[in-house]
Write an enzyme that holds these catalytic residues in place. Structure first.
Site, PDB file in Angstrom:
ATOM      1  N   ARG A 180       0.841  -1.212   0.000  1.00 23.22           N
ATOM      2  CA  ARG A 180       0.000   0.000   0.000  1.00 23.22           C
ATOM      3  C   ARG A 180       0.873   1.259   0.000  1.00 23.22           C
ATOM      4  NH1 ARG A 180      -1.911  -3.434  -1.505  1.00 23.22           N
ATOM      5  NH2 ARG A 180      -3.507  -4.777  -0.624  1.00 23.22           N
ATOM      6  N   SER A 229     -10.170   0.003   4.415  1.00 27.58           N
ATOM      7  CA  SER A 229      -9.347  -0.149   5.622  1.00 27.58           C
ATOM      8  C   SER A 229      -8.738   1.185   6.024  1.00 27.58           C
ATOM      9  CB  SER A 229      -8.210  -1.140   5.372  1.00 27.58           C
ATOM     10  OG  SER A 229      -8.749  -2.398   5.071  1.00 27.58           O
ATOM     11  N   GLU A 299      -3.590   3.807   6.545  1.00 28.67           N
ATOM     12  CA  GLU A 299      -3.554   3.549   5.101  1.00 28.67           C
ATOM     13  C   GLU A 299      -4.252   4.708   4.374  1.00 28.67           C
ATOM     14  OE1 GLU A 299      -4.617  -0.403   3.785  1.00 28.67           O
ATOM     15  OE2 GLU A 299      -5.586   0.380   1.977  1.00 28.67           O
TER      16      GLU A 299
HETATM   17  C1  LIG Z   1     -15.257   0.031  -0.171  1.00 28.35           C
HETATM   18  C2  LIG Z   1     -13.761   0.175  -0.344  1.00 28.35           C
HETATM   19  C3  LIG Z   1     -12.968  -0.951  -0.497  1.00 28.35           C
HETATM   20  C4  LIG Z   1     -11.580  -0.830  -0.655  1.00 28.35           C
HETATM   21  N1  LIG Z   1     -10.830  -1.954  -0.827  1.00 28.35           N
HETATM   22  C5  LIG Z   1      -9.512  -1.853  -1.060  1.00 28.35           C
HETATM   23  C6  LIG Z   1      -8.713  -3.014  -1.289  1.00 28.35           C
HETATM   24  O1  LIG Z   1      -9.201  -4.142  -1.284  1.00 28.35           O
HETATM   25  N2  LIG Z   1      -7.393  -2.836  -1.525  1.00 28.35           N
HETATM   26  C7  LIG Z   1      -6.812  -1.602  -1.563  1.00 28.35           C
HETATM   27  O2  LIG Z   1      -5.612  -1.505  -1.820  1.00 28.35           O
HETATM   28  N3  LIG Z   1      -7.546  -0.495  -1.346  1.00 28.35           N
HETATM   29  C8  LIG Z   1      -8.865  -0.583  -1.100  1.00 28.35           C
HETATM   30  N4  LIG Z   1      -9.607   0.544  -0.872  1.00 28.35           N
HETATM   31  C9  LIG Z   1      -8.946   1.872  -0.882  1.00 28.35           C
HETATM   32  C10 LIG Z   1      -8.959   2.566  -2.264  1.00 28.35           C
HETATM   33  O3  LIG Z   1      -9.913   1.971  -3.089  1.00 28.35           O
HETATM   34  C11 LIG Z   1      -7.593   2.491  -2.952  1.00 28.35           C
HETATM   35  O4  LIG Z   1      -6.585   3.026  -2.145  1.00 28.35           O
HETATM   36  C12 LIG Z   1      -7.631   3.204  -4.311  1.00 28.35           C
HETATM   37  O5  LIG Z   1      -6.503   2.825  -5.050  1.00 28.35           O
HETATM   38  C13 LIG Z   1      -7.650   4.723  -4.193  1.00 28.35           C
HETATM   39  O6  LIG Z   1      -7.860   5.269  -5.492  1.00 28.35           O
HETATM   40  P1  LIG Z   1      -8.551   6.688  -5.695  1.00 28.35           P
HETATM   41  O7  LIG Z   1      -8.545   7.005  -7.126  1.00 28.35           O
HETATM   42  O8  LIG Z   1      -9.861   6.723  -5.006  1.00 28.35           O
HETATM   43  O9  LIG Z   1      -7.498   7.600  -4.940  1.00 28.35           O
HETATM   44  P2  LIG Z   1      -7.808   8.835  -3.974  1.00 28.35           P
HETATM   45  O10 LIG Z   1      -8.449   8.319  -2.736  1.00 28.35           O
HETATM   46  O11 LIG Z   1      -8.502   9.895  -4.707  1.00 28.35           O
HETATM   47  O12 LIG Z   1      -6.318   9.299  -3.634  1.00 28.35           O
HETATM   48  C14 LIG Z   1      -5.439   8.459  -2.908  1.00 28.35           C
HETATM   49  C15 LIG Z   1      -4.050   9.111  -2.898  1.00 28.35           C
HETATM   50  O13 LIG Z   1      -3.533   9.107  -4.230  1.00 28.35           O
HETATM   51  C16 LIG Z   1      -3.265  10.452  -4.661  1.00 28.35           C
HETATM   52  N5  LIG Z   1      -3.610  10.475  -6.091  1.00 28.35           N
HETATM   53  C17 LIG Z   1      -4.768  10.092  -6.673  1.00 28.35           C
HETATM   54  N6  LIG Z   1      -4.673  10.218  -8.012  1.00 28.35           N
HETATM   55  C18 LIG Z   1      -3.429  10.687  -8.258  1.00 28.35           C
HETATM   56  C19 LIG Z   1      -2.718  11.029  -9.452  1.00 28.35           C
HETATM   57  N7  LIG Z   1      -3.266  10.898 -10.659  1.00 28.35           N
HETATM   58  N8  LIG Z   1      -1.452  11.493  -9.323  1.00 28.35           N
HETATM   59  C20 LIG Z   1      -0.863  11.638  -8.115  1.00 28.35           C
HETATM   60  N9  LIG Z   1      -1.486  11.357  -6.960  1.00 28.35           N
HETATM   61  C21 LIG Z   1      -2.748  10.867  -7.027  1.00 28.35           C
HETATM   62  C22 LIG Z   1      -4.133  11.345  -3.795  1.00 28.35           C
HETATM   63  O14 LIG Z   1      -3.596  12.643  -3.702  1.00 28.35           O
HETATM   64  C23 LIG Z   1      -4.064  10.587  -2.479  1.00 28.35           C
HETATM   65  O15 LIG Z   1      -2.847  10.854  -1.808  1.00 28.35           O
HETATM   66  C24 LIG Z   1     -10.995   0.456  -0.678  1.00 28.35           C
HETATM   67  C25 LIG Z   1     -11.796   1.599  -0.522  1.00 28.35           C
HETATM   68  C26 LIG Z   1     -13.166   1.462  -0.361  1.00 28.35           C
HETATM   69  C27 LIG Z   1     -14.025   2.685  -0.222  1.00 28.35           C
END
Ligand SMILES: Cc1cc2nc3c(=O)[nH]c(=O)nc-3n(C[C@H](O)[C@H](O)[C@H](O)COP(=O)(O)OP(=O)(O)OC[C@H]3O[C@@H](n4cnc5c(N)ncnc54)[C@H](O)[C@@H]3O)c2cc1C
Length: 306
Positions: A180, A229, A299
């Protein structure tokens, strides 16, 4: 909170940007926790060149820039975010690079990449089953499950430097992927990536994804906004089990609750503030440290004005 944008800046930004710009945008609309104060400005670039020109506009005025994918791993603080928030979801081009690769822009959803790969009989991203988010957020987090993570399929990542809009491309092994975690610099915005997959019968892919989703459905809370998480699992341990054994399942602070179903999930049961979530984070950390001598690391990324 006072915006960093003057009236003149607002006019100039709106005139310079090709994509949508909104001011004083509630971040609770853009996080899966449904929490967060206002961003001074919210920008959905039309293209990578539109993003580049707005980064230059911000650099000339020393306006801070941050980035959001689909907000599924974000806790935005109650005082909001100063400066410009780039929303990458408008960058959603996805191309097959025959025979087995995809080039995806940062805002492509993980679900779409998995669907396109499955339809073409390409394996490697089954681990994305049920993981929300965008490609950009997934790369930053090295998101994944017990089936794998982004590290396993990433051939290269291209980013824009926020300070000068220059492009930099790194091979997957140069992205510092860990559990992560990636070492992709915080002063860059991921704009696209290339993923190397492999031929696999569609039926096998679908079965693997179904099994993964079934396992997730058994243990994941449903019905309330959340960010998955809250803590990383400490080496060899499960954060949820430690928090549960510390007796915190169901503990509430304001509108936030340690889920009675899975103690590593904090859910928004009604108009929770970021402060409520952070209070529960502190309580859980303290209890787990006292009972087990283990320090929990978040996380979920906390962003915004403290
Ligand atoms: C119901 C649920 C289930 C989940 N299950 C999992 C799982 O099984 N495994 C897991 O690993 N995660 C899980 N997650 C967490 C989440 O889905 C992941 O961390 C996902 O990859 C985040 O992507 P996002 O686009 O929403 O990023 P965001 O939440 O929008 O951003 C996350 C971070 O990345 C940065 N960021 C985003 N896009 C960019 C970009 N283009 N360039 C630079 N920085 C950027 C943001 O500034 C921030 O620091 C879950 C979340 C939920 C709500």
């Amino acid at each position: 909170m006072r915006s960093v944008f003057s009236d003149g800046d607002r006019e100039s930004l709106s005139a310079t940007a090709q994509g949508a710009v909104r001011f004083d945008e509630p971040m609770s609309r853009h996080t899966t926790l449904r929490i967060g104060g206002t961003a001074d400005a919210w920008f959905e670039p039309d293209s990578i060149s539109d993003l580049t020109s707005i980064l230059m506009w911000c650099a000339e005025r020393s306006i801070p820039v941050s980035v959001v994918g689909s907000g599924s791993n974000l806790l935005v603080l109650d005082r909001g975010i100063r400066g410009l928030v780039v929303a990458t979801r408008s960058l959603r081009r996805l191309d097959l690079l025959p025979p087995t690769s995809f080039v995806a822009e940062a805002g492509v959803s993980t679900g779409r990449l998995l669907k396109e790969a499955t339809e073409r009989g390409l394996g490697g991203v089954e681990f994305l089953g049920g993981v929300p988010g965008t490609i950009g957020g997934g790369l930053i987090m090295n998101a994944g499950t017990n089936l794998g993570d982004f590290k396993d399929v990433t051939a290269s990542v291209t980013s824009l430097r926020i300070s000068n809009g220059s492009l930099v491309t790194r091979a997957g092994h140069q992205c510092g992927f860990g559990y992560r975690h990636s070492s992709l610099p915080q002063n860059e915005i991921v704009v696209s990536a290339t993923f190397e997959l492999y031929p696999r019968p569609r039926g096998e892919i679908e079965q693997a994804v179904r099994d993964l989703k079934d396992r997730r459905a058994e243990r994941e809370p449903k019905g309330f906004p959340n960010a998955g998480s809250i803590f990383k699992n400490p080496p060899g341990l499960f954060a949820g089990k430690l928090i549960e054994e510390a007796g915190l399942k169901g503990r509430r602070a304001g509108g936030a609750e340690v889920s009675p179903k899975h103690a590593n999930w904090i859910v928004n049961v009604g108009d929770a503030l970021a402060a409520d979530v952070l209070h529960l984070v502190d309580v859980a950390r303290q209890a787990v440290l006292e009972k087990f001598g283990v320090t929990l690391e978040m996380e979920v990324k906390v962003v915004g004005e403290p």
